[in-house]
Motif scaffolding. Structure first.
Motif, short mmCIF file in Angstrom:
data_model
loop_
_atom_site.label_atom_id
_atom_site.label_comp_id
_atom_site.label_asym_id
_atom_site.label_seq_id
_atom_site.Cartn_x
_atom_site.Cartn_y
_atom_site.Cartn_z
N VAL A 195 13.25 57.01 60.44
CA VAL A 195 13.89 58.14 59.72
C VAL A 195 15.52 58.10 60.16
CG1 VAL A 195 14.06 60.55 59.66
CG2 VAL A 195 11.93 59.47 59.94
N LEU A 196 16.38 57.77 59.14
CA LEU A 196 17.72 57.39 59.45
C LEU A 196 18.49 58.56 58.92
CD1 LEU A 196 17.70 53.83 57.75
CD2 LEU A 196 17.19 54.38 60.07
N ALA A 197 19.39 59.34 60.02
CA ALA A 197 20.00 60.50 59.81
C ALA A 197 21.42 60.27 59.80
CB ALA A 197 19.52 61.48 60.58
N PHE A 198 22.25 60.86 58.95
CA PHE A 198 23.42 60.91 58.86
C PHE A 198 24.02 62.29 58.62
CE2 PHE A 198 21.43 57.20 56.93
CZ PHE A 198 22.29 55.98 57.51
N GLY A 199 25.00 62.43 59.53
CA GLY A 199 25.82 63.97 59.55
C GLY A 199 26.58 64.04 58.18
N SER A 200 27.02 65.52 58.15
CA SER A 200 27.93 65.77 57.11
C SER A 200 29.28 65.14 57.22
CB SER A 200 28.03 67.33 57.13
OG SER A 200 28.96 67.68 58.06
N GLU A 201 29.99 65.09 55.92
CA GLU A 201 31.44 64.69 55.90
C GLU A 201 32.25 65.17 56.93
OE1 GLU A 201 29.30 65.38 53.43
OE2 GLU A 201 29.26 64.32 51.53
N ARG A 202 32.16 66.24 56.91
CA ARG A 202 32.97 67.07 57.80
C ARG A 202 32.69 67.23 59.28
NH1 ARG A 202 35.42 72.13 53.98
NH2 ARG A 202 36.31 70.65 52.44
N SER A 203 31.70 67.66 59.57
CA SER A 203 31.24 68.08 61.01
C SER A 203 30.12 67.19 61.55
CB SER A 203 30.68 69.40 60.88
OG SER A 203 29.55 69.62 60.07
N GLY A 204 29.73 66.07 61.04
CA GLY A 204 28.99 65.14 61.72
C GLY A 204 27.28 65.86 61.90
N LEU A 205 26.81 65.41 62.82
CA LEU A 205 25.18 65.81 62.91
C LEU A 205 25.19 67.37 63.59
CD1 LEU A 205 23.91 62.67 65.05
CD2 LEU A 205 23.37 63.26 62.40
N SER A 206 24.39 68.02 63.04
CA SER A 206 24.15 69.38 63.44
C SER A 206 23.27 69.23 64.66
CB SER A 206 23.18 70.03 62.54
OG SER A 206 21.85 69.58 62.36
N ALA A 207 23.82 70.50 65.51
CA ALA A 207 22.94 70.53 66.88
C ALA A 207 21.39 70.34 66.85
CB ALA A 207 23.08 71.81 67.64
N PRO A 208 20.67 70.98 65.81
CA PRO A 208 19.32 70.83 65.79
C PRO A 208 18.79 69.29 65.43
CG PRO A 208 19.82 72.62 64.59
CD PRO A 208 20.93 72.15 65.08
N LEU A 209 19.55 68.67 64.58
CA LEU A 209 19.24 67.19 64.43
C LEU A 209 19.54 66.20 65.25
CD1 LEU A 209 20.16 64.36 62.87
CD2 LEU A 209 18.14 65.54 61.77
N ARG A 210 20.79 66.74 66.13
CA ARG A 210 21.03 65.57 66.99
C ARG A 210 19.90 66.02 68.36
NH1 ARG A 210 25.67 63.26 69.41
NH2 ARG A 210 26.94 64.35 67.66
#
Length: 246
Positions: A195-210
């Motif tokens: 599962v390959l996860a990419f953060g949002s363009e502005r704020s990167g990875l969210s705390a729950p995803l990290r």
């Protein structure tokens, strides 16, 4: 004969807008159900099919109805240069969830964590379809089936499983999250069930995803270059996965 404009207006609010010849072509190739398709220039659209998509030419000939240019323009948010538009039935969410959950997987799932840009999201779906990814999952409020996303994806939503889920609902499998502080991706072999996860363009990875991530990986980047475009990051990562046997 049923009036295509009446059918369009009846179905528009509950259907997927296929905006342009290429979106319609891809949707047909990957089995979309299309109740209505219109064009301001049927001869030109079929000539495009002869040139670019002879495999679906016969199907398009049966689908496309010519309408006046003003009528066509009234049915879409902004006219496409090819003057073609169609409505498709959105695939079953339950079927997509079953596909995302099925194991063993032969290709990764791409996760966009709280994306913001509709065009970037569409570009990622187009990439994922091209690489044969199992699916593209978004978290957050963005609708991955928004007409602008479908336009950016050139109708290739129908070639992969596209759904919006919460972080806690993500498919099983080792989660590799892209982060500037992660290990260099070139030292990691990405498995097919990743599962390959990419953060949002502005704020990167969210705390729950990290917190859910099993591994943090970074893409090679020249010093003083701050970031890559989201679609570029996904393309580099999927290429790294696809080239694992070379």
């Amino acid at each position: 004969m049923t009036d295509p404009v009446s059918v369009w207006r009846r179905l528009a609010d509950s259907s997927v807008l296929l905006d342009g010849f290429h979106a319609l072509k891809h949707a047909v190739r990957f089995g979309a159900r299309i109740p209505v398709a219109v064009t301001a220039d049927r001869a030109a659209a079929l000539a495009l099919a002869d040139e670019l998509a002879p495999d679906v030419r016969q199907t398009l000939e049966g689908l496309l109805t010519e309408v006046p240019e003003t009528t066509y323009a009234s049915l879409v948010p902004r006219p496409h240069p090819t003057a073609v538009a169609a409505l498709a039935v959105r695939p079953s969410r339950s079927a997509h969830l079953e596909r995302l959950a099925h194991t063993p997987r032969t290709a990764p799932v791409v996760v966009l964590d709280n994306p913001r840009n509709l065009g970037n999201t569409g570009a990622v779906i187009r990439l994922a379809a091209g690489f044969g990814a199992t699916g593209v999952v978004t978290t957050g409020t963005l609708d991955p089936w928004h007409p602008t996303v479908v336009r950016g994806g050139a109708g290739l939503h129908f070639a992969t499983a596209v759904e919006r889920l919460d972080v806690g609902e993500l498919p099983a499998g080792p989660l590799f999250a892209l982060d500037p502080e992660g290990d260099d991706i070139r030292g990691t072999k990405l498995p097919d069930d990743a599962v390959l996860a990419f953060g949002s363009e502005r704020s990167g990875l969210s705390a729950p995803l990290r917190a859910r991530a099993d591994h943090l990986l970074s893409l090679p980047m020249r010093p003083q270059v701050s970031s890559y475009n989201l679609a570029t990051s996904v393309a580099m990562t999927l290429y790294h996965w696809s080239a694992r046997g070379f």
